[in-house]
Write a protein that holds these residues in place. Structure first.
Motif, PDB file in Angstrom:
ATOM      1  N   TYR A  97       0.432  -1.296   0.590  1.00 53.16           N
ATOM      2  CA  TYR A  97       0.188  -0.079   0.181  1.00 53.16           C
ATOM      3  C   TYR A  97       0.598   0.967  -0.077  1.00 53.16           C
ATOM      4  O   TYR A  97       0.470   2.400   0.672  1.00 53.16           O
ATOM      5  N   TRP A  99       3.046   4.435  -2.922  1.00 52.33           N
ATOM      6  CA  TRP A  99       3.667   4.317  -4.410  1.00 52.33           C
ATOM      7  C   TRP A  99       4.811   5.639  -4.121  1.00 52.33           C
ATOM      8  O   TRP A  99       5.238   5.669  -3.321  1.00 52.33           O
ATOM      9  N   VAL A 100       5.348   5.272  -5.510  1.00 47.32           N
ATOM     10  CA  VAL A 100       6.742   6.213  -5.715  1.00 47.32           C
ATOM     11  C   VAL A 100       6.772   6.767  -7.061  1.00 47.32           C
ATOM     12  O   VAL A 100       5.673   5.769  -7.891  1.00 47.32           O
ATOM     13  N   PHE A 101       7.297   7.851  -7.351  1.00 44.97           N
ATOM     14  CA  PHE A 101       6.734   8.998  -8.101  1.00 44.97           C
ATOM     15  C   PHE A 101       8.471   8.596  -8.830  1.00 44.97           C
ATOM     16  O   PHE A 101       9.225   8.386  -8.127  1.00 44.97           O
TER      17      PHE A 101
ATOM     18  N   TRP B  47       5.349  11.114  -2.792  1.00 40.81           N
ATOM     19  CA  TRP B  47       4.217  10.379  -2.556  1.00 40.81           C
ATOM     20  C   TRP B  47       4.716  10.449  -1.241  1.00 40.81           C
ATOM     21  O   TRP B  47       5.491  10.003  -0.260  1.00 40.81           O
ATOM     22  N   TRP B  50      -1.764   8.326   2.247  1.00 45.98           N
ATOM     23  CA  TRP B  50      -3.134   8.140   2.395  1.00 45.98           C
ATOM     24  C   TRP B  50      -4.064   7.476   3.224  1.00 45.98           C
ATOM     25  O   TRP B  50      -3.833   6.596   4.088  1.00 45.98           O
ATOM     26  N   LYS B  59      -1.827   4.990   5.523  1.00 41.10           N
ATOM     27  CA  LYS B  59      -0.611   3.913   5.577  1.00 41.10           C
ATOM     28  C   LYS B  59       0.125   5.649   4.767  1.00 41.10           C
ATOM     29  O   LYS B  59      -0.261   6.540   4.151  1.00 41.10           O
ATOM     30  N   SER B  60       1.919   5.871   5.605  1.00 38.79           N
ATOM     31  CA  SER B  60       2.388   7.183   4.519  1.00 38.79           C
ATOM     32  C   SER B  60       3.503   5.826   4.427  1.00 38.79           C
ATOM     33  O   SER B  60       3.917   5.630   4.562  1.00 38.79           O
TER      34      SER B  60
END
Lengths: 110, 117
Positions: A97, A99-101, B47, B50, B59-60
């Motif tokens: 859960y 994400w990565v940019f 990021w 969320w 979750k961070s």
């Protein structure tokens, strides 16, 4: 969690095609078909251009296309237009859960 | 239409906390998760974390764990992001965005948080 690797800039003349690469690892780009691409003009919020590697939402010109091979995803823009000049970012789901940019690529239309 | 509207710009001193709000409209608020992404001046998108708006689970990114708190107020259709122990490197535009199965759209207009003594 390191940023995905993108070229700092690419350029092309109107009408030409350019491809922007986005390299990650088997833990992100290579492990999931959840790569998306965003266009960002100066001072504006990002705009989704491609999702799920190669899907194009309604309203996005079909000049924009996406693909993936192994740990590298690519965004191709054909028939370059002046308004395509912007920053482009890839993004991938990275498991657990998160994400990565990518580092972002400045597209210059000559 | 689906829309996210964020709170206004803030100026904070080092060590303080900043709280940015993101009000959703145009859809059933608990349907989609909301993410937070920041962009320092001239830098890349990053990021942050969320929230599952339905359950409240969050979750961070490891980078922000212990400093970021994301909450939701379902009665106000609003998600809040609070970043504590601010330092100059936290000066950035903070965006909220709706997640629709692993992609983000639409995004809020962004909120500039400036950390300066």
């Amino acid at each position: 969690q390191s940023a995905l690797t993108q070229p700092r800039s690419v350029s092309g003349s109107p009408g030409q095609s350019v491809t922007i690469s986005c390299t990650g690892t088997s833990s992100d780009v290579g492990g999931y078909n959840y790569v998306s691409w965003y266009q960002q003009h100066p001072g504006k919020a990002p705009r989704r251009m491609i999702y799920d590697v190669n899907k194009r939402p309604s309203g996005v010109p079909d000049r924009f296309s996406g693909s993936k091979s192994g740990n590298t995803a690519s965004l191709t823009i054909s028939g370059l237009q002046a308004e395509d000049e912007a920053d482009y970012y890839c993004c991938s789901y990275a498991g657990s859960y998160t994400w990565v940019f990518g580092g972002g690529t400045k597209l210059i239309v000559l | 239409q689906v829309q996210l509207v964020q709170s206004g710009a803030e100026v904070k001193k080092p060590g303080a906390s900043a709280k940015v709000s993101c009000k959703a409209s145009g859809y059933s608020f608990t349907t989609y998760a909301i993410h937070w992404v920041r962009q320092a001046p001239g830098q890349r998108l990053e990021w942050m974390g969320w929230i599952n708006v339905g359950s409240g689970n969050t979750k961070s990114s490891q980078k922000f764990q212990g400093r970021v708190t994301i909450t939701r107020d379902t009665s106000a259709s609003t998600v809040n992001m609070e970043l504590s122990s601010l330092r100059s490197e936290d000066t950035a535009v903070y965006y909220c965005a709706i997640e629709i199965t692993n992609w983000f759209d639409p995004w809020g207009q962004g909120t500039l948080v400036t950390v300066s003594s």
